[in-house]
Design a protein around this motif. Structure first.
Motif, PDB file in Angstrom:
ATOM      1  N   ASP B 443       1.095  -0.650  -0.036  1.00 40.63           N
ATOM      2  CA  ASP B 443       0.255   0.315  -0.300  1.00 40.63           C
ATOM      3  C   ASP B 443       1.313   1.439   0.121  1.00 40.63           C
ATOM      4  O   ASP B 443       0.310   2.549  -0.828  1.00 40.63           O
ATOM      5  CB  ASP B 443      -0.833   0.325   1.212  1.00 40.63           C
ATOM      6  CG  ASP B 443      -2.133  -1.599   0.668  1.00 40.63           C
ATOM      7  OD1 ASP B 443      -1.788  -1.824  -0.311  1.00 40.63           O
ATOM      8  OD2 ASP B 443      -2.377  -1.426   1.949  1.00 40.63           O
ATOM      9  N   LYS B 446       1.893   1.864  -3.309  1.00 40.53           N
ATOM     10  CA  LYS B 446       1.815   2.000  -4.797  1.00 40.53           C
ATOM     11  C   LYS B 446       1.195   3.791  -4.328  1.00 40.53           C
ATOM     12  O   LYS B 446       1.022   4.260  -4.388  1.00 40.53           O
ATOM     13  CB  LYS B 446       0.449   1.136  -4.408  1.00 40.53           C
ATOM     14  CG  LYS B 446       0.815   0.020  -5.208  1.00 40.53           C
ATOM     15  CD  LYS B 446      -0.455  -1.350  -4.921  1.00 40.53           C
ATOM     16  CE  LYS B 446      -0.153  -2.102  -6.096  1.00 40.53           C
ATOM     17  NZ  LYS B 446      -0.922  -2.842  -6.379  1.00 40.53           N
ATOM     18  N   LYS B 482       2.759  -3.935 -10.630  1.00 43.70           N
ATOM     19  CA  LYS B 482       1.480  -2.919 -11.650  1.00 43.70           C
ATOM     20  C   LYS B 482       0.213  -3.186 -11.349  1.00 43.70           C
ATOM     21  O   LYS B 482      -1.244  -2.988 -12.056  1.00 43.70           O
ATOM     22  CB  LYS B 482       2.157  -3.033 -13.472  1.00 43.70           C
ATOM     23  CG  LYS B 482       3.066  -1.876 -13.672  1.00 43.70           C
ATOM     24  CD  LYS B 482       3.009  -1.179 -14.889  1.00 43.70           C
ATOM     25  CE  LYS B 482       4.585  -0.875 -15.106  1.00 43.70           C
ATOM     26  NZ  LYS B 482       5.015  -1.224 -15.717  1.00 43.70           N
TER      27      LYS B 482
END
Lengths: 95, 483, 481
Positions: B443, B446, B482
């Motif tokens: 997390d 990202k 991704k």
């Protein structure tokens, strides 16, 4: 052309020959005589004459590169006035 | 960049000329059949000429003549059709004939030149001459308080004296000059260039001058026997001369000795005494005639010399000038390179040679030729890296061990369990494990914490014990993140 | 016992072959004779034990019909030739105790030919002298002087060799000639002395005086003996870079060579001031003998003759100054006590060399030293070229040159000692051929009023020893004794 004391001394030193004063005096006369005598060569015209290095006019013989051992260490040293452990011995050389 | 010595008052330039004495790698001596072997018992390699026995006569060694001609040719120099041996007269206990047979007015080799490269610039250094002469014996001074000991094993060994023009102007240039000369001598095999054994040694002529001035009075530093010492001796001597001149005194032309322990030069007064060598043609030796046939046949024997080889390597293999210089310096290395580079990337090959191979050779104290290392030994290892069977880092880590082993590269890495993990599904398994163990970090990543990418890689590598193909890990991790 | 005093080598060879006597008998005869004539001082070192041993071997070889060319012939060896295991001094204190462990090529060739060594003959120190008065081992006396109740010099430098042959102490002997050291003593002692072409005899193991001039040769009673000994002495030697590769002829072929039609040159420049009138007369006789034999006599010119002696006295000392630098008391020979190295050199050489040697070393050192090289040494090399050229030109016109060997007959010991140049002038007629490296022989040709011998010299073209020997034989046959 004349040779004096200092020249005789210098030449004797170059030739590593000890000479005493008496010898020095004699040598001055003798060398002057001899050099005076050979001085007559100056009258010979040698313009454009090549110096003659040798009467030998054959080409130089060359040797093959082969190592040989023809003499023992003992033979090499046998005539020496002083030797030690395989070496020739001389009074200390100061560098 | 010009080498300048900043004195108290002025800036000074250095003018250097070198007389390099190179012992010819012959089996027997220049004028006698005695062996030239190194390290034998004293006075066991002595023939009549070498100890100046009455009635002894010199006979020249043809091999030595040939080596002088070959060397002359490789110094781009003129080979004299006729040269003459002279007697150089002086008294010294290690000079048994009372004269050294040398060449004075008519040396065997005349003018020539070699190129050196310093800081990327090529400089042409003139060679004044090369002549043949006898080496002296050895005097040992520290065996006895009162006496010196004389060993004549070296007496009469063949030397080439190679005299340079005063074209050198810095310690680095002098060092490069000697390196280049040594490289050439070794290429043609005329001298083994071993400075420790004294087979290559230099007399260094040093003078200083202000810019635009004429040449100053020079001092000659005798018998310097390492490249490092040559540089140190020049640095010291140049500064010494600058100090003397700036103090209003004059340089006395003299012979000096370099003391490596104190890193200074000092006067050799004993050699100064009588500098009248009374050279004259040696009547025991007719003129040396070199035929055109001899020169031509020797020309054919000449190998490709370092400069030519360097140019070719740059052209053929796309090497940088620096890399090429390093590779061609030693003929063994150059040959090794040429074999190794066949079908391989030249940059990779160069890096391996100048890196791992060189440091390994240094450790085992051998040169590449006598180390017995086969190019394929290195080649097969490089191939495994290129094929991504093993990582560069892994290869480096085990290099020494690999060199000691007799195993083929693939067997060796297999035995060591080093085979690189390049199986995609295996790598995915590890990646997935790492990611599932660290959900919080995914997390964070990202949300912009890019640095964590490295952390993931590290974890994968750790779990794979370094075996995972890093390139592949990288690729697959990007893909996964991704998703 | 036979009296072998006047025996020639050739007749000795014959006698041995016919078993008229043995080599041992010959050898023992000469050993006794040498011992009886010690006052002549011909030998520095005798090698009698060795001689007897060699003689026994020779007798065995003769018995077995394996005779070599000089089998069983006892000779004297000039002490300039290094002999393995036998002291070799060159007449110098500095080599007083030197025992070589190698053999000179010339002596080796002679032993290989069966010759027997009686001993090492006395000589001027390092071959520097013309009267054998510079030897550290004392003067040598000329035996012919004793017949006229005078102490005469035998000539030099091969004085011991010449005196020994002349007094019948050996059948022949070796000499070395740098400026006349074979021919001049041969002439003074009534013997045949031959200096071959430079390069004919190897110089290996022959102690060097002036390397570009030194050449070994025989001293014998007859021309035939000269040819026999020369044959045994010469060889191409790969240990001497100046040893000639010219083919070696059979020198005895001189006997087949007729002098008829040969052109004999008489150089006008050899008619020097101070040439003894008896010698001049014998020279004229020599000319008439050759005419009688059908030779063509012509006057020639060797214009630089006058310069030969000064040239020689620059070149020879210069070379000697380097050749004798090895005598430093370090590896062999005499060594004087010394505190330091320099002292060692100077005292060893100062006390080890005699006066004449030191004088020449001084001259040689001087003429090579900085500032004088061009004026003296280089100049001398150029004049040497001119002298050599003179001979080349002359030999376009003639085949041989006939001259006296010396300007005077043997003189008394002690004479010509006041001024070195006086002594040097002895060599005035022999030095030119030395400088040109040409073969030259001195052959006894007559006597002066005191019955002292006079020699004539024949100079030949390079490597034409055969003509020189043939012309020498003409003198031998014509002179009437």
């Amino acid at each position: 052309m004349s040779i004096d004391n200092s020249t005789v001394k210098k030449v004797a030193k170059l030739a590593r020959i000890e000479i005493n004063e008496e010898e020095e005096t004699t040598l001055i006369t003798e060398l002057n005589n001899i050099l005076g005598w050979v001085d007559e060569l100056k009258q010979v015209n040698t313009d454009s004459v090549e110096p003659m290095l040798s009467v030998f006019n054959e080409s130089m013989q060359m040797r093959e590169d082969k190592a040989e051992s023809n003499f023992e260490n003992s033979q090499i040293l046998d005539n020496s006035p002083e030797s030690n452990s395989g070496f020739f011995v001389v009074p200390k050389v100061v560098e | 960049m010009t080498y300048v010595i900043e004195g108290k008052k002025d800036s000074w330039q250095v003018v250097l000329g070198l007389e390099v004495h190179a012992q010819i790698s012959s089996k027997s001596k220049l004028f006698s059949v005695a062996s030239t072997n190194w390290g034998s018992d004293p006075n066991t390699q002595v023939e009549l000429v070498d100890c100046g026995m009455p009635g002894a006569l010199p006979v020249i060694n043809e091999y030595c003549v040939d080596q002088a001609v070959l060397t002359g040719l490789s110094l781009n120099a003129e080979i004299k059709k006729m040269s003459i041996f002279d007697r150089k007269n002086y008294f010294y206990p290690d000079l048994p004939q009372g004269y050294q047979i040398s060449q004075f007015e008519h040396p065997i080799v005349g003018r020539g030149h070699i190129n050196i490269e310093v800081e990327g610039k090529v400089k042409k250094i003139g060679i004044t001459r090369l002549h043949l002469e006898q080496d002296a014996g050895k005097s040992l001074h520290d065996q006895d308080i009162k006496n010196s000991y004389i060993d004549l094993n070296r007496s009469g060994c063949a030397l080439m004296e190679i005299v340079s023009e005063p074209d050198l102007s810095s310690p680095i240039e002098a060092a490069e000059y000697v390196k280049k000369l040594r490289s050439i001598l070794r290429y043609i095999g005329s001298c083994d260039g071993n400075m420790e054994k004294g087979n290559l040694r230099a007399d260094v002529n040093v003078s200083v001058k202000r810019e635009g001035e004429k040449l100053g009075t020079r001092c000659e530093i005798k018998n310097v026997n390492s490249i490092k010492f040559i540089q140190q001796a020049i640095e010291f001597e140049a500064k010494r001369q600058v100090n003397i001149i700036e103090n209003g005194e004059k340089i006395i032309q003299e012979t000096r000795l370099f003391d490596p322990n104190k890193c200074e030069t000092r006067s050799m007064r004993s050699k100064e005494e009588s500098h009248d060598y009374r050279y004259f043609p040696d009547p025991d030796l007719p003129p040396l005639i070199i035929s055109d046939e001899k020169v031509n046949s020797l020309k054919e024997q000449l190998p490709e010399l370092p400069d030519k080889k360097k140019d070719r390597f740059i052209r053929e293999f796309n090497l940088s000038s620096y890399d090429a210089e390093v590779i061609v310096n030693d003929q063994g290395t150059a040959n090794f390179f040429e074999k190794l580079v066949k079908g391989r990337d030249s940059k990779v090959v160069t890096n391996w040679i100048t890196g791992e191979v060189f440091s390994y050779l240094k450790k085992i104290n051998k040169d590449i030729k006598n180390s017995g290392i086969a190019p394929e030994k290195i080649g097969s290892l490089i191939d495994l890296i290129v094929d991504e069977k093993i990582s560069n880092r892994q290869a480096k880590e085990v290099f020494e061990e690999y060199m000691e082993s007799s195993d083929d590269a693939s067997i060796f890495i297999e035995k060591k369990g080093l085979v690189q993990l390049s199986d995609q599904s295996e790598i995915y398994k590890i990646i997935d494990k790492v990611l599932s163990d660290n959900p919080k970090m995914i997390d964070d990543y990202k949300n912009g914490k890019d640095k964590l990418f490295g952390f993931f890689i590290g974890q994968v590598m750790k779990i794979s014990k370094g075996k995972a193909n890093p390139k592949l890990v990288n690729e697959l991790l990007v893909k996964r993140l991704k998703e | 016992m036979n009296d072998f005093e006047n025996l020639s080598i050739s007749s000795a060879i014959e006698g041995l072959a016919n078993k008229n006597f043995t080599s041992l008998e010959l050898t023992e005869f000469f050993i006794k004779k040498i011992e009886k004539n010690k006052d002549l001082n011909c030998f520095i070192t005798s090698t009698f034990d060795k001689a007897i041993e060699m003689a026994k071997i020779s007798d065995q070889k003769i018995k077995e019909n394996e005779t070599r060319p000089l089998e069983g012939i006892p000779i004297g060896m000039k002490d300039l030739f290094c002999t393995n295991g036998v002291r070799t001094t060159a007449g110098s204190k500095i080599l007083e105790n030197f025992i070589p462990f190698y053999e000179s090529t010339v002596s080796n060739n002679l032993w290989d030919s069966g010759a027997i060594m009686l001993g090492k003959t006395n000589m001027d120190e390092f071959a520097m002298g013309s009267a054998n008065t510079t030897s550290f081992f004392g003067n040598v006396k000329n035996p012919l002087g004793l017949k006229v109740n005078k102490e005469l010099v035998p000539g030099g430098s091969s004085g011991g060799s010449a005196s020994a042959v002349s007094s019948g102490l050996c059948l022949g002997s070796t000499g070395s000639d740098t400026g006349g050291s074979i021919r001049q003593p041969a002439s003074f002692c009534g013997l045949v002395g031959l200096k071959p072409t430079y390069g004919r005899c190897s110089r290996f193991g022959m102690i060097a005086f002036a390397s570009s001039l030194d050449q070994a040769g025989p001293i014998t009673k007859t021309v035939e003996d000269s040819a026999l000994m020369l044959q045994a002495m010469v060889s191409f030697d790969k240990r001497d870079s100046t040893s000639s590769r010219q083919s070696i002829p059979d020198f005895s072929d001189f006997k087949k060579l007729s002098i008829k039609g040969k052109r004999i040159g008489i150089p006008k420049e050899y008619m020097i001031d101070g040439l003894n009138s008896d010698i001049k007369k014998i020279w004229d006789s020599g000319i008439s003998w050759f005419k009688r034999e059908g030779a063509e006599i012509l006057e020639i010119s060797l214009p630089h003759t006058k310069s030969a002696l000064p040239t020689y006295y620059i070149i020879a000392p210069a070379e000697a100054s380097a050749n004798l630098a090895r005598y430093d008391g370090i590896r062999y020979g005499f060594r004087h006590n010394a505190d330091d190295l320099n002292d060692l050199y100077q005292k060893t050489r100062g006390f080890g060399f005699g006066k004449e040697v030191k004088r020449r070393l001084m001259i040689g050192t001087y003429v090579l030293s900085a500032g004088y090289y061009d004026a003296y040494y280089l100049k001398a090399l150029k004049v040497r070229k001119l002298i050599s050229q003179d001979f080349e030109d002359a030999f376009q016109k003639c085949d041989l040159i006939l001259t006296p060997t010396t300007p005077n007959v043997a003189f008394a010991i002690g004479e010509k000692q006041t001024n070195p140049i006086e002594m040097y002038l002895n060599d005035v007629l022999t030095v030119p051929a030395s400088l040109a490296g040409l073969p030259a022989i001195s052959v006894p040709s007559g006597f002066n009023s005191e019955k002292l011998p006079i020699g004539l010299q024949l100079i030949g073209k390079p490597f034409d020893e055969i003509s020189v020997l043939a012309a020498g034989a003409v003198i031998e046959e014509s002179r009437g004794f």
